[in-house]
Design an enzyme around this catalytic site. Sequence first.
Site, PDB file in Angstrom:
ATOM      1  N   ALA A   1      70.548   5.046 189.749  1.00  0.00           N
ATOM      2  CA  ALA A   1      71.158   4.000 190.587  1.00  0.00           C
ATOM      3  C   ALA A   1      72.683   3.952 190.496  1.00  0.00           C
ATOM      4  O   ALA A   1      73.295   3.069 191.094  1.00  0.00           O
ATOM      5  CB  ALA A   1      70.566   2.640 190.207  1.00  0.00           C
TER       6      ALA A   1
ATOM      7  N   THR B   1      74.804   6.401 191.504  1.00  0.00           N
ATOM      8  CA  THR B   1      75.485   7.171 192.557  1.00  0.00           C
ATOM      9  C   THR B   1      74.570   7.303 193.771  1.00  0.00           C
ATOM     10  O   THR B   1      73.401   6.923 193.728  1.00  0.00           O
ATOM     11  CB  THR B   1      75.774   8.626 192.078  1.00  0.00           C
ATOM     12  OG1 THR B   1      74.543   9.185 191.615  1.00  0.00           O
ATOM     13  CG2 THR B   1      76.818   8.672 190.989  1.00  0.00           C
TER      14      THR B   1
ATOM     15  N   GLY C   1      70.581   6.089 195.267  1.00  0.00           N
ATOM     16  CA  GLY C   1      70.116   5.024 194.366  1.00  0.00           C
ATOM     17  C   GLY C   1      71.079   3.847 194.380  1.00  0.00           C
ATOM     18  O   GLY C   1      70.657   2.682 194.453  1.00  0.00           O
TER      19      GLY C   1
ATOM     20  N   SER D   1      61.399  15.117 199.503  1.00  0.00           N
ATOM     21  CA  SER D   1      62.376  15.860 200.309  1.00  0.00           C
ATOM     22  C   SER D   1      61.610  16.703 201.307  1.00  0.00           C
ATOM     23  O   SER D   1      60.483  17.149 201.034  1.00  0.00           O
ATOM     24  CB  SER D   1      63.200  16.768 199.401  1.00  0.00           C
ATOM     25  OG  SER D   1      63.790  17.805 200.162  1.00  0.00           O
TER      26      SER D   1
ATOM     27  N   TYR E   1      62.972  23.611 193.371  1.00  0.00           N
ATOM     28  CA  TYR E   1      63.223  22.248 193.868  1.00  0.00           C
ATOM     29  C   TYR E   1      62.094  21.840 194.826  1.00  0.00           C
ATOM     30  O   TYR E   1      61.524  20.755 194.713  1.00  0.00           O
ATOM     31  CB  TYR E   1      64.581  22.199 194.578  1.00  0.00           C
ATOM     32  CG  TYR E   1      64.950  20.840 195.146  1.00  0.00           C
ATOM     33  CD1 TYR E   1      65.356  19.806 194.305  1.00  0.00           C
ATOM     34  CD2 TYR E   1      64.895  20.601 196.514  1.00  0.00           C
ATOM     35  CE1 TYR E   1      65.712  18.549 194.834  1.00  0.00           C
ATOM     36  CE2 TYR E   1      65.244  19.363 197.043  1.00  0.00           C
ATOM     37  CZ  TYR E   1      65.664  18.345 196.195  1.00  0.00           C
ATOM     38  OH  TYR E   1      66.003  17.108 196.723  1.00  0.00           O
TER      39      TYR E   1
HETATM   40  N1  LIG Z   1      71.098  14.448 199.066  1.00  0.00           N
HETATM   41  C1  LIG Z   1      70.151  14.904 199.902  1.00  0.00           C
HETATM   42  O1  LIG Z   1      70.454  15.507 200.944  1.00  0.00           O
HETATM   43  C2  LIG Z   1      68.682  14.653 199.608  1.00  0.00           C
HETATM   44  C3  LIG Z   1      67.724  15.086 200.555  1.00  0.00           C
HETATM   45  C4  LIG Z   1      66.383  14.861 200.289  1.00  0.00           C
HETATM   46  C5  LIG Z   1      65.999  14.199 199.137  1.00  0.00           C
HETATM   47  N2  LIG Z   1      66.940  13.791 198.241  1.00  0.00           N
HETATM   48  C6  LIG Z   1      66.497  13.101 197.013  1.00  0.00           C
HETATM   49  O2  LIG Z   1      67.051  11.807 196.986  1.00  0.00           O
HETATM   50  C7  LIG Z   1      67.190  11.362 195.627  1.00  0.00           C
HETATM   51  C8  LIG Z   1      68.606  10.844 195.390  1.00  0.00           C
HETATM   52  O3  LIG Z   1      69.487  11.935 195.491  1.00  0.00           O
HETATM   53  P1  LIG Z   1      71.042  11.820 195.831  1.00  0.00           P
HETATM   54  O4  LIG Z   1      71.259  12.690 197.010  1.00  0.00           O
HETATM   55  O5  LIG Z   1      71.472  10.402 195.870  1.00  0.00           O
HETATM   56  O6  LIG Z   1      71.645  12.611 194.564  1.00  0.00           O
HETATM   57  P2  LIG Z   1      72.723  12.208 193.459  1.00  0.00           P
HETATM   58  O7  LIG Z   1      73.911  11.578 194.086  1.00  0.00           O
HETATM   59  O8  LIG Z   1      72.932  13.462 192.673  1.00  0.00           O
HETATM   60  O9  LIG Z   1      71.962  11.113 192.596  1.00  0.00           O
HETATM   61  C9  LIG Z   1      70.929  11.480 191.698  1.00  0.00           C
HETATM   62  C10 LIG Z   1      70.786  10.410 190.649  1.00  0.00           C
HETATM   63  O10 LIG Z   1      69.785  10.834 189.729  1.00  0.00           O
HETATM   64  C11 LIG Z   1      70.282  10.648 188.407  1.00  0.00           C
HETATM   65  N3  LIG Z   1      69.712  11.564 187.438  1.00  0.00           N
HETATM   66  C12 LIG Z   1      69.637  12.915 187.485  1.00  0.00           C
HETATM   67  N4  LIG Z   1      69.126  13.395 186.345  1.00  0.00           N
HETATM   68  C13 LIG Z   1      68.878  12.328 185.541  1.00  0.00           C
HETATM   69  C14 LIG Z   1      68.372  12.168 184.227  1.00  0.00           C
HETATM   70  N5  LIG Z   1      68.008  13.213 183.476  1.00  0.00           N
HETATM   71  N6  LIG Z   1      68.260  10.923 183.730  1.00  0.00           N
HETATM   72  C15 LIG Z   1      68.634   9.844 184.448  1.00  0.00           C
HETATM   73  N7  LIG Z   1      69.133   9.930 185.689  1.00  0.00           N
HETATM   74  C16 LIG Z   1      69.258  11.157 186.237  1.00  0.00           C
HETATM   75  C17 LIG Z   1      71.777  10.915 188.544  1.00  0.00           C
HETATM   76  O11 LIG Z   1      72.433  10.355 187.419  1.00  0.00           O
HETATM   77  P3  LIG Z   1      73.860  10.903 186.928  1.00  0.00           P
HETATM   78  O12 LIG Z   1      74.852  10.250 187.831  1.00  0.00           O
HETATM   79  O13 LIG Z   1      73.911  10.485 185.517  1.00  0.00           O
HETATM   80  O14 LIG Z   1      73.826  12.399 187.102  1.00  0.00           O
HETATM   81  C18 LIG Z   1      72.079  10.215 189.860  1.00  0.00           C
HETATM   82  O15 LIG Z   1      72.305   8.834 189.661  1.00  0.00           O
HETATM   83  C19 LIG Z   1      66.834  12.583 194.745  1.00  0.00           C
HETATM   84  O16 LIG Z   1      65.509  12.478 194.305  1.00  0.00           O
HETATM   85  C20 LIG Z   1      66.965  13.759 195.715  1.00  0.00           C
HETATM   86  O17 LIG Z   1      66.170  14.870 195.332  1.00  0.00           O
HETATM   87  C21 LIG Z   1      68.284  13.995 198.441  1.00  0.00           C
END
Ligand SMILES: NC(=O)c1ccc[n+]([C@@H]2O[C@H](COP(=O)([O-])OP(=O)(O)OC[C@H]3O[C@@H](n4cnc5c(N)ncnc54)[C@H](OP(=O)(O)O)[C@@H]3O)[C@@H](O)[C@H]2O)c1
Length: 296
Positions: A16, A18, A21, A144, A170
């Site tokens: 949450a 970044t 979240g 995804s 992935y």
């Molecule tokens: N971006 C896209 O285009 C896209 C498309 C389809 C699906 N999604 C999915 O949407 C969701 C959110 O992604 P997002 O795009 O917002 O990515 P993001 O900005 O990289 O955010 C991912 C979050 O997950 C946390 N995280 C990762 N590893 C962790 C761990 N070991 N323990 C605790 N927290 C952890 C990160 O924390 P830190 O800040 O500490 O790293 C970050 O807050 C993900 O499940 C992603 O696969 C994204």
Amino acid sequence: MQPPLLTNKTALITGATTGLGYATAEALARLGATVVLVSRDPHRGEEARRALAESTGSPRLEVLQADLASLDSIRRLSARFLDRHPHLDMLINNAGTLEPRRRLSTDGIEMMLAVNLVAPFVLSTLLLDRLRLSAPARIVNLSSQSQAHASLDLDDLQFERRQYSMWPAYGQSKLGLTLFTNELARRVDGSGLTANSLHPGVMASNLGRRSGVVGMVWAVASRFMSSPRAAARYVTYLASSPRVAETNGAYFDQARRIRPNPIAEDPVAGAELWEVLEKLARVPAAALVRTSVGVS
Ligand SMILES: NC(=O)c1ccc[n+]([C@@H]2O[C@H](COP(=O)([O-])OP(=O)(O)OC[C@H]3O[C@@H](n4cnc5c(N)ncnc54)[C@H](OP(=O)(O)O)[C@@H]3O)[C@@H](O)[C@H]2O)c1
């Protein structure tokens, strides 16, 4: 349509600090929900909490620290949540990772499998009783569209016998998450708890901000992607809209319900995956779910 007010509702959101979240936490806090932000770094968690309190005016924001790549840490997270919150109305398994190179979690599980699939499995099952007691309650899992063309090798989920490659790994983790969501939905059906998965669209977030080629491609492509704030509307919809209150075991592409990869709808594969996840997670989750909802 205006989303409903969520006063007296509690949401737990992983990842949450970044991206999606954070944007989802903001949207739910604006609607009046108590929002528990899960952050792996307590300082960044507190920064996010402060920024959200300022932008939303909500006093009902809390941070819990957890590294979702550690089973112990997830167990402590669940225990702390259960200690402090008598209700859980929305569990949003949002945290995810994209790993260019194969590496292992603290428990020796391939990292994308650990964070993208094992962590939602463990957290959901540990919090299941609280969710059920809070019914109607919802689990939303961030999948995804990469699941659509992925394959699932239940004998080699961790790419020990196959060559590791980022997108297939992935995609497999997200296909596994969608399949797990549907299996969970079957197991809790009729309990007032629902579980659905969602592709939020392609967003400019930190997900692909990596060094090397992956980071360079992501930086260019980000210019054409939507914002996490726009995508958070779909998470909020699935987590709170009365229109999907009865929807269970469905996959959404943004606001549209579509059929996922056929493997994700295969109950035999779902039961098999559940067993594999139980072994990886070292929790008797099947027993927990069966006891909870009276499935024999
Ligand atoms: N971006 C896209 O285009 C896209 C498309 C389809 C699906 N999604 C999915 O949407 C969701 C959110 O992604 P997002 O795009 O917002 O990515 P993001 O900005 O990289 O955010 C991912 C979050 O997950 C946390 N995280 C990762 N590893 C962790 C761990 N070991 N323990 C605790 N927290 C952890 C990160 O924390 P830190 O800040 O500490 O790293 C970050 O807050 C993900 O499940 C992603 O696969 C994204």
